[in-house]
Design a protein around this motif. Structure first.
Motif, short mmCIF file in Angstrom:
data_model
loop_
_atom_site.label_atom_id
_atom_site.label_comp_id
_atom_site.label_asym_id
_atom_site.label_seq_id
_atom_site.Cartn_x
_atom_site.Cartn_y
_atom_site.Cartn_z
N PRO A 33 0.82 -1.22 0.00
CA PRO A 33 0.00 0.00 0.00
C PRO A 33 0.85 1.27 0.00
CG PRO A 33 -0.23 -1.22 2.08
CD PRO A 33 0.54 -2.09 1.14
N ASP A 34 2.13 1.13 0.35
CA ASP A 34 3.00 2.30 0.31
C ASP A 34 3.30 2.70 -1.13
OD1 ASP A 34 4.25 -0.26 0.34
OD2 ASP A 34 6.20 0.72 0.39
N GLN A 37 -2.44 1.47 -4.81
CA GLN A 37 -3.65 0.87 -4.28
C GLN A 37 -3.91 -0.52 -4.87
OE1 GLN A 37 -6.43 3.96 -5.33
NE2 GLN A 37 -6.01 5.15 -3.48
N THR A 85 -3.07 3.38 -9.06
CA THR A 85 -3.75 4.13 -8.01
C THR A 85 -4.89 4.92 -8.65
OG1 THR A 85 -1.80 4.26 -6.61
CG2 THR A 85 -3.49 5.92 -6.25
N ASP A 88 -9.07 10.15 -6.19
CA ASP A 88 -9.99 10.20 -5.06
C ASP A 88 -11.44 10.32 -5.54
OD1 ASP A 88 -8.04 9.94 -3.11
OD2 ASP A 88 -7.58 12.08 -3.15
N THR A 500 -8.17 11.74 3.26
CA THR A 500 -7.25 11.09 4.19
C THR A 500 -7.05 9.63 3.81
OG1 THR A 500 -9.02 10.37 5.65
CG2 THR A 500 -8.06 12.52 6.10
N ASP A 501 -5.91 9.08 4.24
CA ASP A 501 -5.60 7.68 3.93
C ASP A 501 -6.54 6.72 4.65
OD1 ASP A 501 -3.67 8.08 2.07
OD2 ASP A 501 -2.00 8.02 3.49
N ARG A 504 -9.53 6.37 2.38
CA ARG A 504 -9.18 5.60 1.18
C ARG A 504 -9.04 4.12 1.54
NH1 ARG A 504 -5.34 10.04 0.88
NH2 ARG A 504 -6.20 11.64 -0.52
N ALA A 505 -8.36 3.86 2.64
CA ALA A 505 -8.13 2.46 3.02
C ALA A 505 -9.45 1.75 3.29
CB ALA A 505 -7.23 2.40 4.26
#
Length: 587
Positions: A33-34, A37, A85, A88, A500-501, A504-505
């Motif tokens: 995930p770093d 996605q 990725t 958003d 924010t992550d 998304r997560a």
RNA sequence: GCCCGCGUAGCUCAGCGGAUAGAGCAACCGCCUCCUAAGCGGUAGGUCGCAGGUUCGACUCCUGCCGCGGGCGCCA
């Protein structure tokens, strides 16, 4: 189509442009995930198959990929991994989709008729620890299958027709010889009240069973009684009916307490009147042969790694065995129910039995080639010593007692943590009951079905960690936000792009659900669903820490978050339902 | 003996041929004036039983060995 499905589709198209198989386009959620996605690893095997350079293939795929504005980044890493990725906005659009879909994007499969057999329940035995796994796993499988659109018939398939019936009859005859059931000249009706309780039977069976090993005349008497029962001796039938009734009464109670439902409470005896005709048919077909007075079916095949002994269809005295009734039941399910898949959730020790029955069914044409026959094996439930769980006295712990223990543990936990202090006593008890069932079910289903697991009530009912109660609590907290929002006149609105992550997560976790449910069904492995439910709860809890929904000042963002909260609750509720776990209103 | 299953962190367990093998518990360090702290963050902890092989790449597939469990015709 699911998010992963449509991404895979688009990558598949790109592979096809390069003249490569579209199946290489499979896209999965990234394990890095770093970096991204999603990832598509297909360029590596595709390059190998085509004898090309993997990085070049990856480059070609990226070039050929239809350019759309939902992709924030597509890049190649390492030997040829393609990282993806989404923007958003695309994540928000996906959230809007799944939040509006009562199926959470999970597809409906072409409906098939499926029978699930929960073999293992027997007359004279109260539901015990040995029944826990097939019941919990089988129940989850029937829930998953139904959700995917299949027509499922679940059948407890009680063991009620074999030699142990004869043992019970002679056991009761020894103890109560004057009962009318044993008088061949008895006329009229038999008593409606059972002369024995389930506890009596539970004591009689092991006693007689043990003694037949050293007492040939007792063994002979049991065999004879079995045959006479199967031949329809009225007194034995009447007595046997009591055995079945007292057993089922108790087992129904236990199964219901676990919140499990069987469509059918059939037994081996259900096909009793079909057995003779079936044996005749098999003899006529030449599938079965007589051997030393018994009727057997040779099922060994040339490629066998080990010797598969013949299936024993009828004993030399003509009595039916459980292989006989299992085969007749299988035929009935195909003929009468139109079953296209029959799943036997029965412990691994019976693998050979099923191999024999399945082979015979194929040879005899009872199971046409398109009918799936599958033995769903599972491991043992072990105690602290690593051996199958036993009581201190050495017996098998009863399911009823395990549930009661789990329930008092849940009550104690609640008191300790001052949870549910504002609930009434009745509500607290209801919560404890739901928590107890969830603790046992999740404790079981979190493990892969084929592995043995150690039963640890303290761990399963724990306040902390990867447990059923944790998931229930997470769901209750989510519901609580929605209840408070509703009280304040707030509701969900169109999703806006996450910033924010943690948001998304959470959306990414929700997006994996369709593939996970399908995989769990394919593999008959509910633990994949258990794992995903846990991950979603964790992702939500992180969101919960970061984003204070009710305190959010931007109304559009707050409405969007409420949609995310609703979608999460609906999905989590569904996944827990597929595991057979119920969520209390409050905890 | 033959066949099947299992062997992953101190413990309990996940892990779909892919990148740096994950989680929970236990240990240690943090976070409640705020939607339920049954929560969240962090540190530490690994020869994935052993040895070969296949592969660009193996916890994952194949072979052998070791250990544990199970099965192997008138029980279920």
């Amino acid at each position: 189509m699911s998010l992963l499905g449509s991404l895979s589709d688009r990558f598949g198209d790109a592979f096809e442009v390069l003249g490569l198989d579209r199946s290489f386009g499979e896209v999965v959620v990234s394990n890095r995930p770093d970096l991204a996605q999603f990832q598509c690893n297909g360029a590596l095997p595709a390059a190998k198959a085509a004898g090309r350079n993997p990085r070049e293939v990856a480059l070609g795929v990226v070039d050929a990929l239809a350019s759309t504005d939902d992709l924030a980044d597509v890049s190649i890493a390492g030997p040829g991994f393609i990282n993806v990725t989404l923007t958003d906005e695309a994540l928000a659009a996906h959230l809007a989709r799944i939040a509006a879909d009562p199926r959470h994007d999970v597809p409906r499969l072409r409906a098939e008729d499926i029978v699930i057999d929960f073999g293992g329940y027997n007359v004279a035995k109260a539901t015990h620890v040995g029944h826990m796994r097939p019941t919990i796993i089988g129940d989850s499988l029937q829930r998953i299958a139904r959700f995917l659109g299949h027509r499922v018939t679940s059948d407890i398939h009680l063991g009620d027709w074999g030699l142990q019936m004869g043992m019970l009859i002679v056991g009761v005859a020894e103890r109560m010889p004057d009962l009318p059931y044993f008088d061949p000249d008895h006329e009229g009706a038999y008593p409606t009240e059972s002369p024995v309780t389930l506890d009596d039977l539970a004591e009689i069976y092991p006693d007689v069973s043990a003694r037949t090993k050293t007492d040939p005349s007792l063994a002979e008497a049991a065999r004879k009684a079995t045959l006479q029962l199967q031949s329809g001796r009225p007194g034995y039938r009447a007595l046997w009916q009591h055995f079945v009734d007292v057993t089922l009464e108790s087992q129904r109670r236990d199964v219901t307490a676990l919140d499990v439902h069987f469509d059918l409470w059939y037994g081996e005896s259900t096909v009793a009147d079909r057995v003779d005709a079936m044996v005749d048919d098999l003899l006529e077909q030449g599938v079965a042969t007589e051997n030393q007075g018994a009727v057997v079916v040779e099922v060994a095949e040339p490629g066998d790694k080990t010797e598969i002994p013949p299936l024993l269809l009828a004993k030399s005295d003509g009595a039916a065995l459980y292989t006989t009734t299992d085969l007749a039941t299988l035929a009935m399910r195909v003929q009468d129910f139109g079953a296209k898949e029959i799943l036997y959730v029965v412990d691994a020790r019976q693998a050979l039995h099923f191999e024999q029955v399945f082979r015979t069914a194929r040879k005899a044409g009872y199971a046409p080639p398109d009918v799936v026959l599958e033995h769903i094996e599972f491991g043992t439930v072990n105690g602290p010593d690593g051996r199958p769980l036993r009581t201190r006295e050495g017996g098998l712990p009863l399911l009823h007692d395990l549930l009661a223990d789990a329930r008092s543990a849940a009550m104690a936990r609640m008191s300790e943590a001052r949870i549910g202090a504002d609930l009434s006593e009745a509500e607290r008890e209801a919560v404890a009951t739901a928590v107890a069932a969830a603790a046992l079910k999740f404790g079981d289903l979190a493990n892969h079905r084929t592995s043995n697991y150690s039963f640890d009530l303290d761990r399963f009912t724990s306040l902390e960690g990867k447990t059923g109660p944790y998931l229930q609590y997470a769901a209750v907290r989510i519901a609580s936000i929605l209840r408070k929002a509703a009280d304040a006149g707030l509701g969900g609105g169109p999703p806006v792009a996450p910033t924010t992550d943690v948001e998304r997560a959470l959306v990414l976790r929700l997006a994996t659900v369709p593939e996970i449910v399908l995989r769990a069904w394919d593999l008959r492995a509910p633990n994949h669903i258990a794992e995903t439910a846990y991950e979603i709860a964790g992702a939500f809890n992180r969101f919960y820490e970061h984003c204070h929904v009710l305190g959010e000042e931007d109304p559009a963002r707050q409405a969007s978050w409420l949609t995310l909260v609703e979608g999460t609750l609906a999905t989590l509720t569904r996944l827990l339902d597929l595991l057979g776990i119920r969520i209390p209103d409050r905890m």
